[in-house]
Write a protein that holds these residues in place. Structure first.
Motif, PDB file in Angstrom:
ATOM      1  N   VAL A 211      -3.920   4.436  -3.322  1.00 47.86           N
ATOM      2  CA  VAL A 211      -2.795   5.627  -3.272  1.00 47.86           C
ATOM      3  C   VAL A 211      -2.350   5.509  -4.715  1.00 47.86           C
ATOM      4  O   VAL A 211      -2.312   4.455  -5.215  1.00 47.86           O
ATOM      5  CB  VAL A 211      -1.907   5.524  -2.135  1.00 47.86           C
ATOM      6  N   ARG A 212      -1.600   6.714  -5.198  1.00 42.21           N
ATOM      7  CA  ARG A 212      -0.697   6.767  -6.189  1.00 42.21           C
ATOM      8  C   ARG A 212       0.319   6.072  -6.238  1.00 42.21           C
ATOM      9  O   ARG A 212       1.092   5.975  -5.302  1.00 42.21           O
ATOM     10  CB  ARG A 212      -0.754   8.208  -6.623  1.00 42.21           C
ATOM     11  N   ASP A 213       0.711   5.430  -7.475  1.00 42.66           N
ATOM     12  CA  ASP A 213       2.020   4.805  -7.484  1.00 42.66           C
ATOM     13  C   ASP A 213       3.122   5.974  -7.654  1.00 42.66           C
ATOM     14  O   ASP A 213       2.884   6.989  -8.232  1.00 42.66           O
ATOM     15  CB  ASP A 213       2.017   4.039  -8.919  1.00 42.66           C
ATOM     16  N   ARG A 214       4.027   5.655  -6.766  1.00 46.84           N
ATOM     17  CA  ARG A 214       5.246   6.575  -6.706  1.00 46.84           C
ATOM     18  C   ARG A 214       5.842   6.786  -8.250  1.00 46.84           C
ATOM     19  O   ARG A 214       6.343   7.902  -8.384  1.00 46.84           O
ATOM     20  CB  ARG A 214       6.139   6.176  -5.806  1.00 46.84           C
ATOM     21  N   GLU A 215       5.956   5.603  -8.660  1.00 49.77           N
ATOM     22  CA  GLU A 215       6.767   5.811 -10.023  1.00 49.77           C
ATOM     23  C   GLU A 215       5.905   6.413 -11.128  1.00 49.77           C
ATOM     24  O   GLU A 215       6.330   6.808 -12.215  1.00 49.77           O
ATOM     25  CB  GLU A 215       7.510   4.506 -10.322  1.00 49.77           C
ATOM     26  N   ASP A 216       4.413   5.873 -11.420  1.00 49.40           N
ATOM     27  CA  ASP A 216       3.671   6.332 -12.162  1.00 49.40           C
ATOM     28  C   ASP A 216       2.394   6.816 -11.627  1.00 49.40           C
ATOM     29  O   ASP A 216       1.493   6.299 -11.247  1.00 49.40           O
ATOM     30  CB  ASP A 216       3.402   5.147 -13.100  1.00 49.40           C
ATOM     31  N   ARG A 217       2.560   8.356 -11.683  1.00 46.91           N
ATOM     32  CA  ARG A 217       1.405   9.041 -10.803  1.00 46.91           C
ATOM     33  C   ARG A 217      -0.014   8.643 -11.605  1.00 46.91           C
ATOM     34  O   ARG A 217      -0.997   9.233 -10.969  1.00 46.91           O
ATOM     35  CB  ARG A 217       1.553  10.400 -10.750  1.00 46.91           C
TER      36      ARG A 217
ATOM     37  N   HIS B   7       0.793  -1.024  -0.022  1.00 45.98           N
ATOM     38  CA  HIS B   7      -0.162  -0.112  -0.037  1.00 45.98           C
ATOM     39  C   HIS B   7       0.792   1.434  -0.005  1.00 45.98           C
ATOM     40  O   HIS B   7       0.535   2.322  -0.746  1.00 45.98           O
ATOM     41  CB  HIS B   7      -1.040  -0.116   1.212  1.00 45.98           C
ATOM     42  N   TYR B   8       1.941   1.383   0.919  1.00 41.05           N
ATOM     43  CA  TYR B   8       2.573   2.504   0.971  1.00 41.05           C
ATOM     44  C   TYR B   8       3.932   2.243   0.213  1.00 41.05           C
ATOM     45  O   TYR B   8       4.772   3.351   0.005  1.00 41.05           O
ATOM     46  CB  TYR B   8       3.122   2.789   2.502  1.00 41.05           C
ATOM     47  N   GLN B   9       4.236   1.174  -0.530  1.00 36.54           N
ATOM     48  CA  GLN B   9       5.365   0.901  -1.387  1.00 36.54           C
ATOM     49  C   GLN B   9       6.684   1.239  -0.754  1.00 36.54           C
ATOM     50  O   GLN B   9       7.485   1.952  -1.176  1.00 36.54           O
ATOM     51  CB  GLN B   9       5.099   1.979  -2.622  1.00 36.54           C
ATOM     52  N   LEU B  10       6.661   0.306   0.426  1.00 34.35           N
ATOM     53  CA  LEU B  10       7.851   0.328   1.042  1.00 34.35           C
ATOM     54  C   LEU B  10       8.661  -1.070   0.842  1.00 34.35           C
ATOM     55  O   LEU B  10       8.062  -1.938   0.530  1.00 34.35           O
ATOM     56  CB  LEU B  10       7.604   0.354   2.886  1.00 34.35           C
ATOM     57  N   ASN B  11       9.955  -1.066   1.291  1.00 30.62           N
ATOM     58  CA  ASN B  11      11.043  -2.021   1.597  1.00 30.62           C
ATOM     59  C   ASN B  11      10.467  -2.901   2.953  1.00 30.62           C
ATOM     60  O   ASN B  11       9.800  -2.245   3.646  1.00 30.62           O
ATOM     61  CB  ASN B  11      12.059  -1.888   1.146  1.00 30.62           C
ATOM     62  N   ASP B  12      11.318  -3.926   3.019  1.00 26.26           N
ATOM     63  CA  ASP B  12      11.063  -4.722   4.438  1.00 26.26           C
ATOM     64  C   ASP B  12      11.390  -3.936   5.651  1.00 26.26           C
ATOM     65  O   ASP B  12      10.623  -3.567   6.630  1.00 26.26           O
ATOM     66  CB  ASP B  12      12.005  -5.956   4.340  1.00 26.26           C
ATOM     67  N   GLU B  13      12.536  -3.219   5.447  1.00 23.60           N
ATOM     68  CA  GLU B  13      12.846  -2.455   6.828  1.00 23.60           C
ATOM     69  C   GLU B  13      12.305  -1.028   6.801  1.00 23.60           C
ATOM     70  O   GLU B  13      12.021  -0.654   8.253  1.00 23.60           O
ATOM     71  CB  GLU B  13      14.237  -2.180   6.424  1.00 23.60           C
ATOM     72  N   GLN B  14      11.739  -0.364   5.884  1.00 27.03           N
ATOM     73  CA  GLN B  14      11.093   0.549   6.026  1.00 27.03           C
ATOM     74  C   GLN B  14       9.870   0.358   6.589  1.00 27.03           C
ATOM     75  O   GLN B  14       9.176   0.922   7.545  1.00 27.03           O
ATOM     76  CB  GLN B  14      10.566   1.169   4.605  1.00 27.03           C
ATOM     77  N   ALA B  15       9.064  -0.917   6.117  1.00 25.71           N
ATOM     78  CA  ALA B  15       7.696  -1.209   6.707  1.00 25.71           C
ATOM     79  C   ALA B  15       7.777  -1.642   8.084  1.00 25.71           C
ATOM     80  O   ALA B  15       7.097  -1.326   8.967  1.00 25.71           O
ATOM     81  CB  ALA B  15       6.992  -2.373   5.961  1.00 25.71           C
ATOM     82  N   PHE B  16       8.970  -2.209   8.689  1.00 22.45           N
ATOM     83  CA  PHE B  16       9.221  -2.831   9.914  1.00 22.45           C
ATOM     84  C   PHE B  16       9.451  -1.380  10.952  1.00 22.45           C
ATOM     85  O   PHE B  16       8.824  -1.373  11.921  1.00 22.45           O
ATOM     86  CB  PHE B  16      10.574  -3.598  10.258  1.00 22.45           C
ATOM     87  N   SER B  17      10.311  -0.595  10.463  1.00 22.07           N
ATOM     88  CA  SER B  17      10.305   0.641  10.957  1.00 22.07           C
ATOM     89  C   SER B  17       8.714   1.489  11.026  1.00 22.07           C
ATOM     90  O   SER B  17       8.578   2.040  12.267  1.00 22.07           O
ATOM     91  CB  SER B  17      11.185   1.732  10.508  1.00 22.07           C
ATOM     92  N   TRP B  18       8.157   1.364  10.221  1.00 21.19           N
ATOM     93  CA  TRP B  18       6.794   1.914  10.263  1.00 21.19           C
ATOM     94  C   TRP B  18       5.888   1.607  11.312  1.00 21.19           C
ATOM     95  O   TRP B  18       5.109   2.139  12.146  1.00 21.19           O
ATOM     96  CB  TRP B  18       6.110   1.827   8.698  1.00 21.19           C
ATOM     97  N   MET B  19       5.837   0.066  11.319  1.00 22.80           N
ATOM     98  CA  MET B  19       4.957  -0.542  12.247  1.00 22.80           C
ATOM     99  C   MET B  19       5.535  -0.545  13.891  1.00 22.80           C
ATOM    100  O   MET B  19       4.768  -0.709  14.655  1.00 22.80           O
ATOM    101  CB  MET B  19       4.987  -2.256  12.084  1.00 22.80           C
ATOM    102  N   THR B  20       6.860  -0.170  13.986  1.00 23.06           N
ATOM    103  CA  THR B  20       7.253  -0.093  15.471  1.00 23.06           C
ATOM    104  C   THR B  20       7.526   1.280  15.797  1.00 23.06           C
ATOM    105  O   THR B  20       8.141   1.261  17.012  1.00 23.06           O
ATOM    106  CB  THR B  20       8.793  -1.046  15.634  1.00 23.06           C
TER     107      THR B  20
END
Length: 285
Positions: free
Chosen positions: A238-244, A121-134
């Motif tokens: 949500v909009r795709d980050r690479e193709d709006r 949904h938010y177009q994150l990698n593993d570590e970004q998503a983990f940081s987001w959730m914690t």
């Protein structure tokens, strides 16, 4: 008075909202996307625009949350609202209270599956998503949508664990805890129990329409909602980050989102370690 449909993001809130809006606001239990408008989101600019605040400061609206809910409740009617906000105080301001709310249905989902949905949904990698959730200080706020779509969308969500606990340890209003996995595997039984909870907290003696429940559930399956998004789009995508010009599918994997097949071993262990107590309390194996 307000009944909250609360959850951490990507935990099944919208799916349950589709079910509840279809059961209570459709004529025959047939879902269409316009029914979702019957269950609005809070906090949003729609309910806060009359107050004097700086939209460039995240969290500036929190001091008006209670005032806005008092205005919502002036007609003394029962209303459902979706939220991802924690239950508690921000900047010494309560999110809600028992003068404005009569109950909550809280949807909790295994964090190992939440994280894969967040990544999409938010177009994150593993570590970004983990940081987001914690992140205990995490919030969502899309200032670009403030005037364009009519809402500020500031919600203080904190971490997955704090969000879940905040609603379920408080004693101000009754909460019906619903595990996403139970709703998925025993949809009719769990949804019927939710309707009974709503009837109880609203003192509604009207008989429950079990035929309408069955029709509602047939028209709000994951596949049905996914097809509706494919055919008509979906306002919360949500909009795709690479193709709006493209949007990220809101209804992505659904029942196929299985952390046992998706997460690698080391990352799985990392998540399990952080949420160990909650996983045990919720009986997530």
């Amino acid at each position: 008075m307000i009944i909250w449909i609360a959850s951490y993001p990507k935990s099944g809130n919208t799916w349950l909202r589709a079910m509840i809006s279809t059961y209570y606001y459709s004529n025959d239990g047939t879902f269409n996307q316009s029914l979702l408008k019957k269950i609005d989101q809070f906090p949003t600019n729609k309910y806060l625009k009359e107050y004097n605040f700086d939209k460039n400061i995240p969290g500036e609206t929190c001091k008006y949350w209670i005032n806005a809910q008092e205005n919502i409740n002036l007609d003394k009617k029962v209303k459902f609202f979706k939220t991802h906000n924690v239950f508690g105080k921000l900047n010494n301001s309560d999110f809600t209270n028992n003068q404005n709310s009569i109950g909550c249905i809280y949807v909790v989902r295994d964090p190992r599956n939440v994280i894969t949905s967040l990544k999409n949904h938010y177009q994150l990698n593993d570590e970004q998503a983990f940081s987001w959730m914690t992140n205990e200080k995490n919030f969502i706020y899309n200032i670009l949508k403030f005037n364009e779509l009519g809402y500020s969308d500031f919600q203080f969500i904190s971490s997955w664990s704090t969000n879940y606990r905040s609603w379920n340890v408080q004693k101000k209003i009754p909460v019906k805890l619903v595990k996403y996995e139970d709703l998925l595997n025993s949809t009719y039984v769990v949804f019927l129990d939710i309707i009974k909870f709503i009837s109880e907290i609203t003192n509604n003696s009207q008989s429950i329409n079990k035929d309408k429940i069955k029709k509602t559930l047939r028209s709000t399956t994951f596949d049905a909602l996914k097809k509706s998004e494919q055919d008509h789009g979906f306002s919360e995508a949500v909009r795709d980050r690479e193709d709006r010009n493209k949007t990220v599918p809101f209804f992505n994997l659904g029942p196929k989102n299985d952390w046992k097949k998706i997460l690698d071993q080391e990352f799985r262990k990392k998540i399990q370690k952080v949420f160990e107590k909650d996983l045990k309390d919720l009986n997530y194996k």
